[in-house]
Design a protein around this motif. Structure first.
Motif, PDB file in Angstrom:
ATOM      1  N   ILE A 296       3.020   6.535   6.628  1.00  0.00           N
ATOM      2  CA  ILE A 296       3.893   5.357   6.660  1.00  0.00           C
ATOM      3  C   ILE A 296       3.442   4.403   7.755  1.00  0.00           C
ATOM      4  CG2 ILE A 296       6.255   4.572   7.041  1.00  0.00           C
ATOM      5  CD1 ILE A 296       7.212   7.228   5.902  1.00  0.00           C
TER       6      ILE A 296
ATOM      7  N   LEU B 212       0.142   2.668   6.771  1.00  0.00           N
ATOM      8  CA  LEU B 212       0.339   1.663   5.722  1.00  0.00           C
ATOM      9  C   LEU B 212       1.040   0.419   6.276  1.00  0.00           C
ATOM     10  CD1 LEU B 212       1.296   3.888   2.666  1.00  0.00           C
ATOM     11  CD2 LEU B 212      -0.788   2.562   2.987  1.00  0.00           C
ATOM     12  N   ALA B 213       2.071   0.648   7.088  1.00  0.00           N
ATOM     13  CA  ALA B 213       2.783  -0.511   7.644  1.00  0.00           C
ATOM     14  C   ALA B 213       1.861  -1.327   8.539  1.00  0.00           C
ATOM     15  CB  ALA B 213       4.013  -0.044   8.426  1.00  0.00           C
TER      16      ALA B 213
ATOM     17  N   THR C  97      -1.306  -1.503   8.305  1.00  0.00           N
ATOM     18  CA  THR C  97      -2.276  -2.154   7.423  1.00  0.00           C
ATOM     19  C   THR C  97      -1.717  -3.455   6.870  1.00  0.00           C
ATOM     20  OG1 THR C  97      -3.064   0.021   6.775  1.00  0.00           O
ATOM     21  CG2 THR C  97      -3.710  -1.841   5.389  1.00  0.00           C
ATOM     22  N   TYR C  98      -0.453  -3.393   6.424  1.00  0.00           N
ATOM     23  CA  TYR C  98       0.119  -4.622   5.883  1.00  0.00           C
ATOM     24  C   TYR C  98       0.131  -5.716   6.946  1.00  0.00           C
ATOM     25  CZ  TYR C  98       3.034  -7.988   3.601  1.00  0.00           C
ATOM     26  OH  TYR C  98       3.471  -9.151   3.041  1.00  0.00           O
TER      27      TYR C  98
ATOM     28  N   TYR D 151      -2.730  -7.933   5.284  1.00  0.00           N
ATOM     29  CA  TYR D 151      -2.139  -8.816   4.276  1.00  0.00           C
ATOM     30  C   TYR D 151      -1.291  -9.916   4.901  1.00  0.00           C
ATOM     31  CZ  TYR D 151      -3.558  -5.461   0.722  1.00  0.00           C
ATOM     32  OH  TYR D 151      -4.293  -4.658  -0.099  1.00  0.00           O
TER      33      TYR D 151
ATOM     34  N   LEU E 275       7.392 -11.938   8.291  1.00  0.00           N
ATOM     35  CA  LEU E 275       7.735 -10.527   8.180  1.00  0.00           C
ATOM     36  C   LEU E 275       7.000  -9.704   9.240  1.00  0.00           C
ATOM     37  CD1 LEU E 275       9.012  -8.093   6.656  1.00  0.00           C
ATOM     38  CD2 LEU E 275       6.989  -8.071   5.217  1.00  0.00           C
TER      39      LEU E 275
ATOM     40  N   VAL F  88       8.613  -7.349  12.009  1.00  0.00           N
ATOM     41  CA  VAL F  88       8.354  -5.904  12.019  1.00  0.00           C
ATOM     42  C   VAL F  88       7.756  -5.488  13.364  1.00  0.00           C
ATOM     43  CG1 VAL F  88       6.967  -4.060  11.009  1.00  0.00           C
ATOM     44  CG2 VAL F  88       8.107  -5.691   9.536  1.00  0.00           C
TER      45      VAL F  88
ATOM     46  N   PRO G 185     -12.771  -5.186  -4.257  1.00  0.00           N
ATOM     47  CA  PRO G 185     -11.355  -5.543  -4.209  1.00  0.00           C
ATOM     48  C   PRO G 185     -10.806  -5.303  -2.795  1.00  0.00           C
ATOM     49  CG  PRO G 185     -11.801  -4.024  -5.989  1.00  0.00           C
ATOM     50  CD  PRO G 185     -13.037  -4.090  -5.180  1.00  0.00           C
TER      51      PRO G 185
ATOM     52  N   SER H 165      -8.171  -3.825  -1.592  1.00  0.00           N
ATOM     53  CA  SER H 165      -7.721  -2.494  -1.183  1.00  0.00           C
ATOM     54  C   SER H 165      -8.924  -1.626  -0.822  1.00  0.00           C
ATOM     55  CB  SER H 165      -6.903  -1.848  -2.293  1.00  0.00           C
ATOM     56  OG  SER H 165      -7.660  -1.797  -3.477  1.00  0.00           O
TER      57      SER H 165
ATOM     58  N   LEU I  11      -8.753  -1.859 -11.396  1.00  0.00           N
ATOM     59  CA  LEU I  11      -8.879  -2.215  -9.978  1.00  0.00           C
ATOM     60  C   LEU I  11      -7.770  -3.161  -9.541  1.00  0.00           C
ATOM     61  CD1 LEU I  11     -12.688  -2.672  -9.355  1.00  0.00           C
ATOM     62  CD2 LEU I  11     -11.148  -1.009  -8.331  1.00  0.00           C
TER      63      LEU I  11
ATOM     64  N   SER J 124      -4.636  -1.117  -9.109  1.00  0.00           N
ATOM     65  CA  SER J 124      -4.609  -0.300  -7.897  1.00  0.00           C
ATOM     66  C   SER J 124      -4.578  -1.184  -6.663  1.00  0.00           C
ATOM     67  CB  SER J 124      -5.809   0.646  -7.861  1.00  0.00           C
ATOM     68  OG  SER J 124      -6.993  -0.107  -7.733  1.00  0.00           O
ATOM     69  N   ASP J 125      -5.236  -2.325  -6.780  1.00  0.00           N
ATOM     70  CA  ASP J 125      -5.257  -3.263  -5.660  1.00  0.00           C
ATOM     71  C   ASP J 125      -3.849  -3.752  -5.320  1.00  0.00           C
ATOM     72  OD1 ASP J 125      -7.054  -4.342  -3.829  1.00  0.00           O
ATOM     73  OD2 ASP J 125      -6.800  -6.326  -4.717  1.00  0.00           O
TER      74      ASP J 125
ATOM     75  N   PHE K 223      -1.635  -0.942  -3.998  1.00  0.00           N
ATOM     76  CA  PHE K 223      -1.872  -0.654  -2.591  1.00  0.00           C
ATOM     77  C   PHE K 223      -1.165  -1.680  -1.716  1.00  0.00           C
ATOM     78  CE2 PHE K 223      -4.493  -0.837   1.308  1.00  0.00           C
ATOM     79  CZ  PHE K 223      -4.403   0.494   1.684  1.00  0.00           C
ATOM     80  N   ARG K 224      -1.277  -2.938  -2.132  1.00  0.00           N
ATOM     81  CA  ARG K 224      -0.640  -4.000  -1.370  1.00  0.00           C
ATOM     82  C   ARG K 224       0.872  -3.798  -1.290  1.00  0.00           C
ATOM     83  NH1 ARG K 224      -1.632 -10.049  -0.844  1.00  0.00           N
ATOM     84  NH2 ARG K 224       0.349 -10.656   0.031  1.00  0.00           N
TER      85      ARG K 224
ATOM     86  N   LEU L 122       2.438  -1.029  -1.643  1.00  0.00           N
ATOM     87  CA  LEU L 122       2.705   0.174  -0.866  1.00  0.00           C
ATOM     88  C   LEU L 122       2.755  -0.143   0.626  1.00  0.00           C
ATOM     89  CD1 LEU L 122       3.032   3.140  -1.742  1.00  0.00           C
ATOM     90  CD2 LEU L 122       0.663   3.510  -1.074  1.00  0.00           C
ATOM     91  N   THR L 123       1.767  -0.913   1.086  1.00  0.00           N
ATOM     92  CA  THR L 123       1.739  -1.244   2.507  1.00  0.00           C
ATOM     93  C   THR L 123       2.942  -2.114   2.867  1.00  0.00           C
ATOM     94  OG1 THR L 123       0.380  -3.186   2.111  1.00  0.00           O
ATOM     95  CG2 THR L 123      -0.774  -1.162   2.666  1.00  0.00           C
ATOM     96  N   ARG L 124       3.293  -3.018   1.932  1.00  0.00           N
ATOM     97  CA  ARG L 124       4.431  -3.892   2.172  1.00  0.00           C
ATOM     98  C   ARG L 124       5.721  -3.079   2.289  1.00  0.00           C
ATOM     99  NH1 ARG L 124       5.379  -9.424   1.297  1.00  0.00           N
ATOM    100  NH2 ARG L 124       7.491  -9.768   0.552  1.00  0.00           N
TER     101      ARG L 124
ATOM    102  N   ALA M 262       5.919  -0.025   3.236  1.00  0.00           N
ATOM    103  CA  ALA M 262       5.901   0.702   4.515  1.00  0.00           C
ATOM    104  C   ALA M 262       6.339  -0.204   5.652  1.00  0.00           C
ATOM    105  CB  ALA M 262       4.506   1.267   4.785  1.00  0.00           C
ATOM    106  N   ALA M 263       5.910  -1.483   5.603  1.00  0.00           N
ATOM    107  CA  ALA M 263       6.323  -2.420   6.651  1.00  0.00           C
ATOM    108  C   ALA M 263       7.834  -2.625   6.615  1.00  0.00           C
ATOM    109  CB  ALA M 263       5.596  -3.758   6.475  1.00  0.00           C
TER     110      ALA M 263
END
Lengths: 284, 339
Positions: free
Chosen positions: A88, A91-92, A94-95, A99, A105, A109, A181, A183, B35, B38-39, B42-43, B45-47, B49-50
């Motif tokens: 967790i 991933l957090a 990483t965002y 991203y 946000l 966070v 890509p 990810s 792709l 999954s791309d 993944f995005r 998923l991370t969001r 988690a945030a």
């Protein structure tokens, strides 16, 4: 005239000497505590250190015994907490770094995460008691592991974000230009580049939860005996130290010192490793 | 005929290769779609988690409010100013723990802030370059020692030491001074608020030191060099250039340390004495919010008792939240100015 000037010079110089002397004294004062605490710990804990500590269960008062069940309990709780918390946290982080680097946000966070990072750990214990122990009706190892993972998450979020931000953008652009890509770019390029720093963060998180007592007091509680059932109370080293140190029995107190020595050595080893890793990561 | 056959074979080839291309293209587009999926997964998923971090904090607040609701509605704001703590009649008030928390933290900051600033000054201005890293690491190791270690050390080593030396000395010194005598009234127990405050000071010291050192070393060298060029002494440079420049950062670091001191549990629980009373004497046993919870929670019988303890936890969380938020805000401001 020159006499007064000389007087001013002299008093300024004196002031400087005094404050510099004080700053040296303050540093020695600070280092003194470290030496004092570690010295006592070695002196008191080392005498009780033997193979028996690692092979026998916690004894009833007045009998000989070891710390096998709390040591194993602490290991299991720590491993579970890292297993829950690290994904967790990564991933957090990483965002936030990949991203949403410039999103609202992310800054929210980050702010909240920093507060969680230094929130009193006893409050986290109460939180897990409310959401897990009370509804389930009993104390359990699972609750202890989750409580510790709540402490792991902010540490990992912080280091992951920091380390990913340090990855040069040219690497990301190179990956994008061959059609990778996003990810895959993050997993294969950014993570690989920030690996040392991220592992450092996980080690620091482990060091942090190794000595945590307060969140375990009313989640995993304690257990005099060996237990592999995570649905039941589980012994952990810090809680056993707490209980034994406050007991009136001399042999329990001696075991508490030995346990304290083991924990401190583990924590110091972890943080020294983390530090070495992060400085080697910076050089490469 | 010949040519027609030849044309046919060419057309066949063309058709075949066309079909081949089509199948390649479709597998290619399938792979791309996969792709893409999954791309974005993944995005998301991370969001998620945030967002989870935000949910965690609100979850803590909601669960504490829910758990303390019984006590909150029963005692109301009177909880904050009542000194009663009677599990038998189920009459609870938070004044003694709040008072103890504040007193121990103030003692801790009173010592840790000047000493921490002095160490930071030593590390950035005075210390030879090769010694800076080792001393910095040693100070940070102090922060790494688990709080339960401070507790056991405080109980078995520090408290008896204070009982034999510092406390009798203070009692003797201030025994006949009007106001001070009440601050150091009573027998030297060893354990008590002063001991807890001193232990907290040692624990908070590394936080104050490392943040002050970081902000001190971020002062632009030109400013310091200009002051040195006017033949200022090192102390004058620190006082008139470094400190004013880094003031917000230093205050942020101090508040961060304060947040630690307020919420610290185990070390305090060992040496505070767990006495629910408000006493003017610093050497008297007292209690803090966190120590009360740690000592009594598992033994609390009845919903009202448990709920009151959770309400204490909520109060502690609100206080530390405010202090930590202010600290982060100030550190953010200095980071913006420097970076």
């Amino acid at each position: 005239m020159s006499a007064t000037v000389n007087k001013i010079y002299a008093s300024r110089r004196r002031m400087n000497h005094i404050t510099m002397g004080l700053s040296l004294a303050a540093t020695l004062f600070g280092l003194g505590w470290l030496v004092l605490i570690l010295g006592t710990l070695l002196f008191e804990g080392f005498s009780g250190l033997s193979l028996r500590v690692f092979t026998e269960m916690t004894p009833p008062p007045g009998a000989a015994g070891g710390l096998l069940n709390p040591i194993m309990g602490s290991l299991v709780l720590t491993i579970l907490a890292v297993m829950f918390g690290t994904p967790i946290g990564i991933l957090a982080g990483t965002y936030m770094a990949e991203y949403g680097r410039h999103e609202k946000l992310t800054s929210v966070v980050r702010f909240i995460n920093d507060i969680l990072l230094s929130a009193p750990s006893i409050v986290i214990g109460l939180f897990i008691y409310e959401v897990m122990v009370y509804p389930m009706g009993h104390f359990s190892g699972w609750a202890g592991a989750v409580a510790l993972s709540v402490i792991v998450i902010p540490v990992v979020v912080r280091t992951t974000e920091d380390m990913l931000t340090l990855v040069p953008d040219t690497l990301r652009e190179a990956a994008a230009s061959i059609g990778l890509p996003r990810s895959l770019m993050i997993i294969r390029i950014a993570y690989r580049n920030a690996k040392a720093g991220m592992i450092t963060g996980i080690l620091l998180a482990i060091a942090r939860i190794t000595g945590e007592t307060a969140p375990l007091l009313f989640t995993s509680l304690n257990n005099q005996f060996w237990s592999s059932d995570m649905n039941a109370p589980v012994a952990s080293l810090p809680v056993v130290i707490f209980q034994f140190a406050l007991s009136p029995y001399k042999d329990w107190q001696a075991l508490a010192w030995t346990g304290a020595l083991i924990i401190t050595m583990a924590v110091l080893a972890l943080s020294v490793t983390a530090r070495a890793l992060s400085s080697s990561g910076k050089q490469s | 005929m010949q040519s027609a056959k030849g044309e046919q074979s060419v057309a066949d080839l063309a058709l075949q290769s066309g079909a081949l291309q089509a199948s390649e293209a479709s597998s290619r587009s399938k792979a791309l779609a996969r792709l893409k999926l999954s791309d974005s997964a993944f995005r998301q998923l991370t969001r998620a988690a945030a967002y989870f971090v935000l949910i965690l904090l609100s979850g803590i607040i909601v669960s504490l409010v829910a758990g303390s609701w019984l006590a909150l509605t029963n005692f109301g704001l009177g909880f904050l100013v009542s000194e009663r703590w009677n599990p038998v009649t189920e009459n609870f008030g938070a004044l003694a723990p709040i008072y103890g928390t504040l007193v121990t933290s103030i003692i801790a900051m009173f010592i840790a802030v000047p000493v921490g600033l002095m160490i930071a000054m030593f590390l950035t201005e005075l210390c030879p370059q090769w010694l800076r890293r080792p001393i910095g690491i040693a100070i940070e190791l102090l922060a790494g020692i688990p709080s339960i270690i401070y507790g056991i050390w405080g109980l078995f080593v520090f408290a008896p030491f204070l009982q034999d030396t510092l406390q009798p000395f203070l009692i003797g010194l201030f025994g006949n001074v009007p106001v001070m005598s009440s601050l150091f009234a009573g027998p030297p127990y060893g354990i008590g608020m002063l001991t807890a405050g001193l232990i907290l000071a040692i624990m908070v010291l590394p936080f104050v030191t490392s943040i002050s050192r970081d902000v001190f070393s971020a002062v632009p060298p030109v400013l310091k060099e200009a002051a040195y060029g006017l033949s200022c002494t090192t102390w004058e440079v620190v006082r008139n250039v470094v400190l004013p420049y880094t003031r917000i950062g230093v205050i942020g670091g101090v508040m961060l340390g304060l947040g630690r001191a307020l919420g610290e549990t185990m070390a305090v629980t060992f040496v505070i004495g767990n006495a629910h009373k408000v006493s003017a004497s610093l050497i008297a046993p007292g209690t803090t919010i966190s120590a009360t919870i740690a000592n009594e929670f598992t033994e609390a019988v009845g919903d009202m008792y448990t709920s009151s303890l959770i309400l204490l936890g909520l109060i502690l969380f609100v206080i530390t939240f405010i202090v930590l938020a202010a600290a982060r805000y100030m550190l953010l401001r200095i980071a913006r100015r420097i970076g």
